[in-house]
Design a protein around this motif. Structure first.
Motif, PDB file in Angstrom:
ATOM      1  N   TYR A 274      12.494  25.568  59.541  1.00  0.00           N
ATOM      2  CA  TYR A 274      11.813  25.960  58.035  1.00  0.00           C
ATOM      3  C   TYR A 274      10.356  24.630  57.975  1.00  0.00           C
ATOM      4  O   TYR A 274       9.613  25.056  57.462  1.00  0.00           O
ATOM      5  N   LEU A 275      10.542  23.512  58.509  1.00  0.00           N
ATOM      6  CA  LEU A 275      10.177  22.639  58.464  1.00  0.00           C
ATOM      7  C   LEU A 275       9.054  22.672  59.750  1.00  0.00           C
ATOM      8  O   LEU A 275       8.623  21.702  60.724  1.00  0.00           O
ATOM      9  N   ASN A 276       8.878  23.972  60.331  1.00  0.00           N
ATOM     10  CA  ASN A 276       7.997  24.364  61.496  1.00  0.00           C
ATOM     11  C   ASN A 276       8.462  23.815  62.846  1.00  0.00           C
ATOM     12  O   ASN A 276       7.521  23.484  63.552  1.00  0.00           O
ATOM     13  N   GLY A 277       9.531  22.982  63.101  1.00  0.00           N
ATOM     14  CA  GLY A 277      10.166  22.928  64.118  1.00  0.00           C
ATOM     15  C   GLY A 277       9.852  23.619  65.574  1.00  0.00           C
ATOM     16  O   GLY A 277      10.432  22.957  66.149  1.00  0.00           O
ATOM     17  N   LEU A 278       9.866  24.655  65.445  1.00  0.00           N
ATOM     18  CA  LEU A 278       9.769  25.518  66.010  1.00  0.00           C
ATOM     19  C   LEU A 278       8.394  26.179  66.681  1.00  0.00           C
ATOM     20  O   LEU A 278       7.827  26.869  67.942  1.00  0.00           O
ATOM     21  N   ALA A 279       7.150  25.343  65.911  1.00  0.00           N
ATOM     22  CA  ALA A 279       6.076  25.663  66.172  1.00  0.00           C
ATOM     23  C   ALA A 279       5.259  25.673  68.357  1.00  0.00           C
ATOM     24  O   ALA A 279       4.765  26.522  68.485  1.00  0.00           O
ATOM     25  N   THR A 280       6.401  23.831  68.771  1.00  0.00           N
ATOM     26  CA  THR A 280       5.622  24.172  70.458  1.00  0.00           C
ATOM     27  C   THR A 280       6.131  25.112  70.838  1.00  0.00           C
ATOM     28  O   THR A 280       5.867  25.387  71.646  1.00  0.00           O
ATOM     29  N   HIS A 281       7.440  26.371  70.432  1.00  0.00           N
ATOM     30  CA  HIS A 281       7.892  27.556  71.165  1.00  0.00           C
ATOM     31  C   HIS A 281       6.504  28.489  70.645  1.00  0.00           C
ATOM     32  O   HIS A 281       7.681  29.215  71.243  1.00  0.00           O
ATOM     33  N   GLY A 282       5.857  28.251  69.561  1.00  0.00           N
ATOM     34  CA  GLY A 282       5.572  29.587  69.488  1.00  0.00           C
ATOM     35  C   GLY A 282       5.926  30.326  68.516  1.00  0.00           C
ATOM     36  O   GLY A 282       5.361  31.777  68.292  1.00  0.00           O
ATOM     37  N   VAL A 283       7.005  30.394  67.633  1.00  0.00           N
ATOM     38  CA  VAL A 283       7.900  30.673  66.769  1.00  0.00           C
ATOM     39  C   VAL A 283       7.566  30.050  65.337  1.00  0.00           C
ATOM     40  O   VAL A 283       8.067  28.496  65.076  1.00  0.00           O
ATOM     41  N   THR A 284       7.536  30.689  64.833  1.00  0.00           N
ATOM     42  CA  THR A 284       7.440  30.477  63.171  1.00  0.00           C
ATOM     43  C   THR A 284       9.047  31.081  62.067  1.00  0.00           C
ATOM     44  O   THR A 284       8.925  32.187  63.334  1.00  0.00           O
ATOM     45  N   VAL A 285       8.797  30.636  61.509  1.00  0.00           N
ATOM     46  CA  VAL A 285       9.769  30.867  60.397  1.00  0.00           C
ATOM     47  C   VAL A 285      10.100  30.930  59.345  1.00  0.00           C
ATOM     48  O   VAL A 285       9.511  30.219  58.585  1.00  0.00           O
TER      49      VAL A 285
END
Length: 358
Positions: free
Chosen positions: A111-122
């Motif tokens: 939720y803190l945008n930790g997956l953003a570098t993989h092009g993933v949002t939650v």
């Protein structure tokens, strides 16, 4: 229940809670939760404007018909069938293995945008459920409180997210079930496994502080029960060694913990970490905890630390109440989830295609 519009075939869904399949309804009735009276009310939204209707549908639910009639009344988000095929992730591990802390840290970091570098949002697909998860787990975790383990007999999902990635958007449901239920021979205690299509097996590193014995023992009843019920030829799996902060000065774990969180998916790096975790578990004599690697066609292994350290008693007179004196410092908790998302097609590309393969 009305028939689907002409030309659109009915969509058959599997409920993640009861594991029954049913035709998703295509009628204007949704259930809204009345917080004051803690009950669901059925509402017809057909006469509302599109803006009002869409707003209520996003907040509403559909009651699962539970055709088998073997599960208490339960509800799914009204938009559960509006996206790609749902992904149901089960966390499997013995009591006090750290499942709850890992799941809390993982969802928080996502939720803190930790997956953003993989092009993933939650985002939250089930807003009400995520609000409760945040209140009872994430906020106490952020305060440094030791989280209570999952209670026995709980069959509801911990959280339901909407994950958007290069491979599309899909509901992702997480189940954190008590270790005692996972080890039970009662099929009703671990029914959620029938709806699971990805698994995170959780093995605690040497754990004498809580259990008085090493977790590197030759039996792992939770893993055995899950492996026996799951089709390893079709499901991706991850083995996460939790509480790895206790190994911060021990090779090979120290190498990976010092790297911190990864920002780019590299299949060779995932394979190298998997090799090192395998070597650690084999040397520790935890051969039963390696069984998923042998049984599942795609499997990765990771060192993770949800808190960054051990909890200590708050008051000598109450040794059961503990907190983390130095706060919490999650390390590499998203790596198991990144591997799952790569192996299920939410993260795409040549590197993702190679993750978990021999």
């Amino acid at each position: 229940m009305s028939a689907p519009p002409q030309g659109r075939p009915p969509r058959v869904m599997r409920c993640p809670v009861c594991a029954d399949e049913f035709v998703w309804p295509d009628d204007p009735y949704i259930s809204l939760h009345d917080e004051r009276n803690d009950r669901f009310e059925l509402v017809d939204v057909s006469s509302l404007s599109p803006t009002k209707r869409d707003n209520l549908v996003r907040k509403g639910y559909r009651q699962c018909p539970n055709p088998a009639g073997d599960t208490p009344e339960h509800y799914l988000p009204a938009t559960y069938a509006d996206h790609g095929d749902p992904l149901v992730i089960g966390l499997v591990g013995a009591p006090i293995s750290g499942k709850t802390h890992l799941l809390t840290a993982m969802i928080r970091q996502a939720y803190l945008n930790g997956l953003a570098t993989h092009g993933v949002t939650v985002t939250a697909l089930d807003v009400r459920r995520h609000k409760a998860f945040r209140e009872y787990f994430i906020l106490p975790f952020e305060r440094g409180d030791l989280l209570a383990g999952t209670g026995n007999g709980i069959v509801e999902a911990a959280d339901i997210l909407l994950v958007r990635g290069p491979g599309g958007q899909r509901p992702v449901t997480f189940f954190d079930v008590a270790g005692e239920d996972l080890e039970s021979t009662d099929p009703r205690a671990n029914r959620f496994l029938m709806a699971t299509n990805a698994v995170i097996f959780v093995h605690a590193s040497e754990d004498p502080l809580e259990t008085g014995r090493s977790s590197g023992r030759s039996e792992n009843a939770s893993f055995e029960q899950a492996v026996a019920q799951l089709p390893g030829d079709r499901l991706p799996a991850v083995i996460a060694v939790t509480k790895a902060d206790r190994l911060r000065y021990v090779p090979p774990a120290e190498r990976w913990l010092h790297r911190g969180d990864e920002t780019e998916l590299k299949a060779d790096r995932v394979r190298a970490e998997s090799r090192d975790v395998y070597a650690y578990l084999h040397q520790a004599g935890a051969l039963a905890s390696l069984r998923p690697f042998d049984e599942f066609a795609r499997c990765t292994l990771h060192f993770v630390s949800a808190s960054g350290g051990d909890a200590v008693p708050v008051d000598a007179a109450d040794p059961g109440k503990k907190h983390f004196p130095h706060g919490f410092h999650p390390t590499r908790v998203l790596e198991p989830l990144v591997s799952i998302l790569a192996m299920t097609g939410i993260i795409t590309g040549p590197e993702a295609d190679r993750v978990g393969r021999p």
